[in-house]
Design an enzyme around this catalytic site. Structure first.
Site, PDB file in Angstrom:
ATOM      1  N   HIS A  39     -57.720 -13.676 -44.076  1.00 37.81           N
ATOM      2  CA  HIS A  39     -58.389 -12.998 -42.963  1.00 37.81           C
ATOM      3  C   HIS A  39     -59.201 -11.820 -43.499  1.00 37.81           C
ATOM      4  CE1 HIS A  39     -54.863 -15.081 -41.380  1.00 37.81           C
ATOM      5  NE2 HIS A  39     -55.522 -15.202 -40.249  1.00 37.81           N
ATOM      6  N   HIS A 274     -62.792 -14.263 -39.033  1.00 40.10           N
ATOM      7  CA  HIS A 274     -61.426 -13.810 -38.755  1.00 40.10           C
ATOM      8  C   HIS A 274     -60.432 -14.449 -39.708  1.00 40.10           C
ATOM      9  CE1 HIS A 274     -57.760 -12.801 -36.520  1.00 40.10           C
ATOM     10  NE2 HIS A 274     -57.409 -14.057 -36.721  1.00 40.10           N
ATOM     11  N   GLU A 420     -36.166  -7.403 -22.996  1.00 40.41           N
ATOM     12  CA  GLU A 420     -35.379  -7.899 -24.126  1.00 40.41           C
ATOM     13  C   GLU A 420     -36.190  -7.974 -25.414  1.00 40.41           C
ATOM     14  OE1 GLU A 420     -33.533  -9.514 -20.368  1.00 40.41           O
ATOM     15  OE2 GLU A 420     -35.571  -9.492 -21.209  1.00 40.41           O
ATOM     16  N   HIS A 483     -28.148 -19.172 -16.189  1.00 41.91           N
ATOM     17  CA  HIS A 483     -27.570 -18.049 -16.925  1.00 41.91           C
ATOM     18  C   HIS A 483     -26.479 -18.492 -17.898  1.00 41.91           C
ATOM     19  CE1 HIS A 483     -29.863 -15.685 -14.209  1.00 41.91           C
ATOM     20  NE2 HIS A 483     -29.321 -14.536 -14.565  1.00 41.91           N
TER      21      HIS A 483
END
Length: 682
Positions: A39, A274, A420, A483
């Site tokens: 890159h 890029h 999280e 869950h």
């Protein structure tokens, strides 16, 4: 303080400044061209910014890469790492031109993305976009925590900044938004985030996917924001960073308009630049524009080395700090002991003896056992901090009386909110910073999926983090299959360098925490129950091992004799498996019950030890775990069996759900009998 005072610099020769910046660009082009891929464009565009941060602001000493009060630099856009490698080489770190020539080659010190502990001067492993922003937030969070704990009037040991560079891709990733929100909430004023606004992605321009007002978003998150319109204007860059440093109540976001691959005549502002080498013709043309010999590669003028070196300035800064540190140590000897332990990652002496021991027959969830364990060692680990993703009351991971981390006070309990992934990246950054003993993050086990990339990077980077997951199986009950984790245990066990521990009773939960606190070279995941589990009487059972072995003989109906069947279990399934084993023994079968809380530790044991626990000569082997069966066949063999869960759970009372899926002593015994009957020796 003006720039000359801050950096120890006199007025600089503009020609040397320009030559230094263009040398960074030339090295970036040469490194990528030699590697044939990478890159180059971002590294070229960011050469002035990299120069400004490293040469005019970064307080670091290449000869003291472990100096605690150094500034930290994080390249969140890790794909542009040839920029960072070039800067490290030019400023005097132990990274040679030969290392740059071997960019991205097997065994080199310059891999395709920055790797902590692999290349001198790299503070964080980056590449998965957005993670580096979270790491930088974690470093700034750690800096403030340690400053509040150890600094005294006229004795400031901790006073450094965290500089980070990010890209469009970093800002697009959700983890960066989570982390940015946390940084704004806590007012982390030592954090300076520079955004490379080149408006190019692999698929084209950001016009097709990312046209929001980035600065307004960060301003809404509580950040100080600035705009730099010309990435080539070093004085404008310097002024913006200086203003960011002057803002002490908020983290700073600097949006910098750049042009990818500048000044390449044909590659500038193109998506191709890029992620692809520019090609020999474009490299030659660009070098000619910059006044370099197009026939030479990897060339650095002596004047550039002299101008860019951090050795003298960094050495002076570190020596001044060490003098202050010596005076502080003499004035505060007890704090000095805590300081040394903190940076070694150790707890105060006596912590092992303070850990709880639960009485046989006592019933409590392993998450509660973990809570009591944390309460017992808390005062022995004064620089340990962490928190939960808005679930501290459920995961039982708060340090009682430890205070809450906030804008005005750096307590030990970090309220990460329902973030999280951001939590994981921030905890990793705190661990990489150093001085924070075993930073931790906690949530329900099912939500480990939300933070898996951060867990993986903690393992890849050998970070001493603790991941505390509770509500570990379908046994959590009525919340139902959304869950109830199923595949998660095996998923984490598949991750190299991560130890995943699922304790089988409260005392194993204590031992699991002990192992986590003692590990020095990587993360540990503790997988704990919501439901109560009975504390086993190991003396009565004649247990022949400890959790530290990963797996051990918990009970053998004919101690020392040959077993007819070996039953292996983890977590809440250990109790019913033991009951099943005793029922089988009552029928005259020779039964061995093995507790296997950590397969990684067990696999690390010698072949002789593993054979002593699970003998190859006993083909009747049954593994019992309320999770995916994948992976257990390694231990039970082709003739064995696994009682697991290869489907999603169900909503209902935890005990009823476990019974529904067959995790009862009766069903375990039935599966074992079938194995015994099939055994050649039956």
């Amino acid at each position: 303080m003006d720039r000359a005072q801050r950096a120890g610099l006199e007025d600089e020769d503009p020609a040397v400044v320009r030559r230094s910046i263009d040398t960074i660009r030339a090295l970036a082009m040469d490194g990528v061209q030699q590697a044939a891929e990478a890159h180059p464009g971002t590294a070229m565009a960011l050469a002035p910014l990299g120069y400004t941060i490293f040469h005019r602001f970064l307080r670091a000493d290449p000869a003291g890469t472990d100096w605690p009060d150094r500034d930290r630099f994080v390249l969140s856009s890790g794909h542009a790492c040839i920029l960072q490698y070039s800067l490290l080489h030019l400023t005097g770190y132990d990274l040679s031109l030969e290392d740059l020539k071997h960019f991205r080659q097997l065994g080199s010190r310059t891999p395709g993305h920055p790797e902590r502990l692999h290349t001198p001067g790299i503070e964080a492993t980056t590449g998965p976009l957005g993670q580096g922003i979270g790491n930088a937030v974690g470093m700034a969070l750690a800096e403030r925590f340690l400053a509040e704990r150890f600094n005294r009037p006229q004795d400031e040991l901790v006073d450094h900044h965290v500089y980070a560079i990010c890209s469009d891709g970093d800002l697009m990733e959700g983890v960066s938004q989570e982390a940015a929100s946390v940084a704004g909430q806590f007012g982390l004023g030592k954090l300076v985030l520079c955004y490379d606004d080149n408006r190019i992605t692999i698929d084209g321009t950001t016009e097709i996917s990312f046209t929001e007002d980035h600065s307004k978003r960060y301003e809404a998150n509580g950040w100080h924001t600035q705009q730099v319109e010309d990435s080539e204007d070093v004085e404008e860059l310097e002024a913006a960073i200086e203003a960011a440093r002057a803002e002490t109540e908020r983290p700073s976001f600097i949006s910098i308009r750049s042009h990818i691959a500048y000044p390449a005549p044909h590659a500038v502002d193109t998506a191709k630049s890029h992620g692809s080498a520019l090609g020999e013709d474009e490299v030659r043309a660009t070098k000619e524009l910059m006044g370099f010999d197009p026939d030479e590669s990897f060339v650095v003028d002596d004047a550039v080395y002299e101008h860019m070196s951090l050795h003298e300035r960094g050495g002076r800064a570190r020596a001044a700090w060490e003098e202050r540190f010596a005076e502080w140590s003499e004035a505060h000897p007890e704090m000095r002991e805590d300081w040394d332990r903190a940076w070694r990652g150790e707890l105060r002496p006596g912590w092992r003896g303070a850990l709880p021991r639960f009485a046989a027959g006592e019933k409590l969830a392993t998450r509660v056992a973990g809570q009591k364990t944390m309460a017992a060692f808390a005062r022995y680990a004064p620089t340990m901090l962490g928190g939960a993703a808005d679930l501290a009351e459920s995961t039982k991971t708060a340090f009682i009386g430890g205070g809450q981390y906030s804008r005005v006070h750096t307590g030990r309990n970090v309220p990460f909110g329902i973030r999280e992934h951001g939590m994981g990246a921030i905890v990793n950054g705190a661990a990489a910073h150093g001085g924070i003993v075993k930073p931790y993050g906690s949530t329900f086990f099912i939500f480990s999926d939300y933070m898996r990339p951060a867990i993986r990077l903690s393992a890849l980077s050998r970070l001493p983090c603790v991941w505390v997951f509770t509500h570990d199986s379908v046994g959590l009950g009525k919340d139902g299959p959304t869950h109830q984790p199923v595949e998660h245990l095996m998923s984490l066990r598949a991750m190299p360098r991560l130890w995943t521990i699922r304790p089988g009773d409260p005392n194993e939960a204590v031992a699991a925490w002990r192992v986590a606190l003692e590990r020095e070279d990587g993360p540990v995941a503790l997988v704990l129950s919501r439901q109560d589990m009975e504390t086993l009487d190991r003396e009565e059972l004649g247990a022949a091992g400890e959790l530290e072995h990963g797996g051990y003989v918990l009970w053998d109906s004919r101690a020392g004799g040959t077993a007819d069947v070996v039953l292996i279990a983890t977590g809440s399934e250990v109790g019913p498996t033991l009951a099943a084993g005793r029922a089988l023994a009552g029928e005259g079968h020779a039964v061995r019950v093995v507790s296997m809380p950590c397969t990684e530790l067990f696999e690390a044991e010698s072949a002789e030890y593993r054979e002593s626990v699970i003998p190859a000569g006993v083909p009747a082997r049954l593994a019992v775990e309320a999770g995916a069966t994948l992976g257990w066949w390694k231990w039970v063999g082709e003739a064995g069996d696994v009682l697991g869960l290869d489907e999603f759970g169900a909503s209902g009372a935890g005990a009823a759900v476990l019974e529904h899926f067959g995790f009862t002593p009766e069903n375990i015994a039935d599966r074992a009998r079938a194995l015994i009957e099939r055994s050649p020796d039956a």
